[in-house]
Scaffold this active site. Sequence first.
Site, PDB file in Angstrom:
ATOM      1  N   LYS A  59     -10.685  -1.636  10.265  1.00 30.88           N
ATOM      2  CA  LYS A  59     -10.721  -2.845   9.443  1.00 30.88           C
ATOM      3  C   LYS A  59     -11.164  -4.062  10.256  1.00 30.88           C
ATOM      4  O   LYS A  59     -11.374  -5.136   9.710  1.00 30.88           O
ATOM      5  CB  LYS A  59      -9.336  -3.137   8.860  1.00 30.88           C
ATOM      6  CG  LYS A  59      -8.685  -2.001   8.058  1.00 30.88           C
ATOM      7  CD  LYS A  59      -9.275  -1.863   6.679  1.00 30.88           C
ATOM      8  CE  LYS A  59      -8.654  -0.695   5.936  1.00 30.88           C
ATOM      9  NZ  LYS A  59      -7.502  -1.037   5.109  1.00 30.88           N
ATOM     10  N   CYS A  76      -4.774   2.405  -3.678  1.00 32.07           N
ATOM     11  CA  CYS A  76      -3.545   2.913  -3.055  1.00 32.07           C
ATOM     12  C   CYS A  76      -2.390   1.934  -3.263  1.00 32.07           C
ATOM     13  O   CYS A  76      -1.561   1.718  -2.372  1.00 32.07           O
ATOM     14  CB  CYS A  76      -3.745   3.186  -1.573  1.00 32.07           C
ATOM     15  SG  CYS A  76      -4.823   4.584  -1.232  1.00 32.07           S
ATOM     16  N   GLN A 104      -4.631  -5.317   6.546  1.00 32.97           N
ATOM     17  CA  GLN A 104      -5.552  -6.222   5.857  1.00 32.97           C
ATOM     18  C   GLN A 104      -5.590  -7.610   6.476  1.00 32.97           C
ATOM     19  O   GLN A 104      -6.500  -8.389   6.199  1.00 32.97           O
ATOM     20  CB  GLN A 104      -5.166  -6.334   4.377  1.00 32.97           C
ATOM     21  CG  GLN A 104      -5.362  -5.074   3.574  1.00 32.97           C
ATOM     22  CD  GLN A 104      -6.802  -4.619   3.548  1.00 32.97           C
ATOM     23  OE1 GLN A 104      -7.727  -5.438   3.541  1.00 32.97           O
ATOM     24  NE2 GLN A 104      -7.021  -3.318   3.552  1.00 32.97           N
ATOM     25  N   HIS A 128       0.855  -1.173   0.000  1.00 32.25           N
ATOM     26  CA  HIS A 128       0.000   0.000   0.000  1.00 32.25           C
ATOM     27  C   HIS A 128       0.900   1.234   0.000  1.00 32.25           C
ATOM     28  O   HIS A 128       2.019   1.206   0.502  1.00 32.25           O
ATOM     29  CB  HIS A 128      -0.868  -0.043   1.267  1.00 32.25           C
ATOM     30  CG  HIS A 128      -1.941   0.985   1.353  1.00 32.25           C
ATOM     31  ND1 HIS A 128      -1.688   2.301   1.697  1.00 32.25           N
ATOM     32  CD2 HIS A 128      -3.282   0.905   1.171  1.00 32.25           C
ATOM     33  CE1 HIS A 128      -2.821   2.980   1.723  1.00 32.25           C
ATOM     34  NE2 HIS A 128      -3.809   2.156   1.410  1.00 32.25           N
ATOM     35  N   ASP A 166       2.961  -4.524   7.939  1.00 38.56           N
ATOM     36  CA  ASP A 166       1.680  -3.820   7.819  1.00 38.56           C
ATOM     37  C   ASP A 166       0.566  -4.863   7.898  1.00 38.56           C
ATOM     38  O   ASP A 166       0.356  -5.630   6.958  1.00 38.56           O
ATOM     39  CB  ASP A 166       1.642  -3.066   6.489  1.00 38.56           C
ATOM     40  CG  ASP A 166       0.287  -2.434   6.179  1.00 38.56           C
ATOM     41  OD1 ASP A 166      -0.660  -2.606   6.977  1.00 38.56           O
ATOM     42  OD2 ASP A 166       0.170  -1.788   5.116  1.00 38.56           O
TER      43      ASP A 166
END
Length: 405
Positions: free
Chosen positions: A225, A363, A202, A122, A199
């Site tokens: 999320k 993104c 997700q 991202h 990261d």
Amino acid sequence: MDFNVEAIRKDFPILKREVNGKPLIYLDNAATSQTPQQVIDVIVDYYSNYNANIHRGVHALSQEATDAYENARRKIQKHFNAQHPYEIIFTSGTTHSINVVANGFASLLKEGDEVIVSALEHHSNIVPWQMLCEKTGASLKVIPMSLEGELVLSEYDALLNETTKLVFVNHISNALGTINPIKTIIEKAHSVGAAVLVDGAQACPHLKPNVQELDVDFYVCSAHKICGPTGIGMLYGKQEWLKKLPPYQGGGEMISEVTFEKTTYADLPHKFEAGTPNVCGGIAFGAAIDYMNTIGFDAIANYENELLEYATSELLKIEGIKIYGTSKNKTSVISFNIGNIHPYDLGTLLDKMGVAVRTGQHCAQPIMDFYQIPGTVRASFMFYNTKEEIDLFIVALKKSIMMLS
């Protein structure tokens, strides 16, 4: 608990609404998940009964708010299996968390050092590191991806060397759904003495990361999320790294003593939490973690995999479809295009039929450039979606294709 999707759906008030006269079919979960009533109630309760600033007041409301906020921190610590509660730093979200670490390493890197990102990132896990390299003179290297949307680990091996100081990779690609082999990536980075930031924005809705088992140095995510509110997130960092990094912001709360001659900083986690925090957001983040755990992440993963397989098989029946990201190890995200139809046009027509999907580059422009496409339609599923919704999505998609052909 037994997985009962109809009972679960009753927890989400927004799933009862209509869009353009049609029942809402919400398939934009990779952008943000919906919020259950149990979390909404916690938010309402905070503002109705004990809204106050924390850590500073001797009055009852402040003490109640402080206790609830710090209890949420401990819930998050337990969920991610961090060793200490002070290794959990509250931030405004994943992007903020990444920038805290990037800012800190600006004083630790020098010209000749190298940092590595992956081609699946991202923008939030690319741009801060580019800015870091510009400040320090370090070089940015990229792990390439395959046509299937997987990282080429042999190329990663070739990039690693004694000048590698940092590695940044997402746990799951927001654009393609690929689940990256982060434990292997972390082990390889540590073998050359590099630190790793993952990261997890997700990943956290779909699985339960164990930061000690992974031996990851930094792990970041956002509450919105994970069935929580926007504007709150988490930075996990090993205490030895958090002690090395300088504060990201100066102000109240992050100090120990302040004089006009010198300021000393507070201990962790307050060193990185300057100013009045998003108290309600932190408490609701903890409530969202509780809610997800009552359902169970094994049950969530199994059900969402059923949705992914079903949706993929139905989409592949459509003539002219191209699915991007075909890794065998992926989560419930499908990015696709239909022939020469622009994804924006498809998304607009689907919305008219009550179906919410995401269109564009997500993104993740380097991924789109790799495939030489302007963007994709992305349908992303959560545990509160159903196969019946997928059927209606397919019907709406076919209608849209006919209108645009």
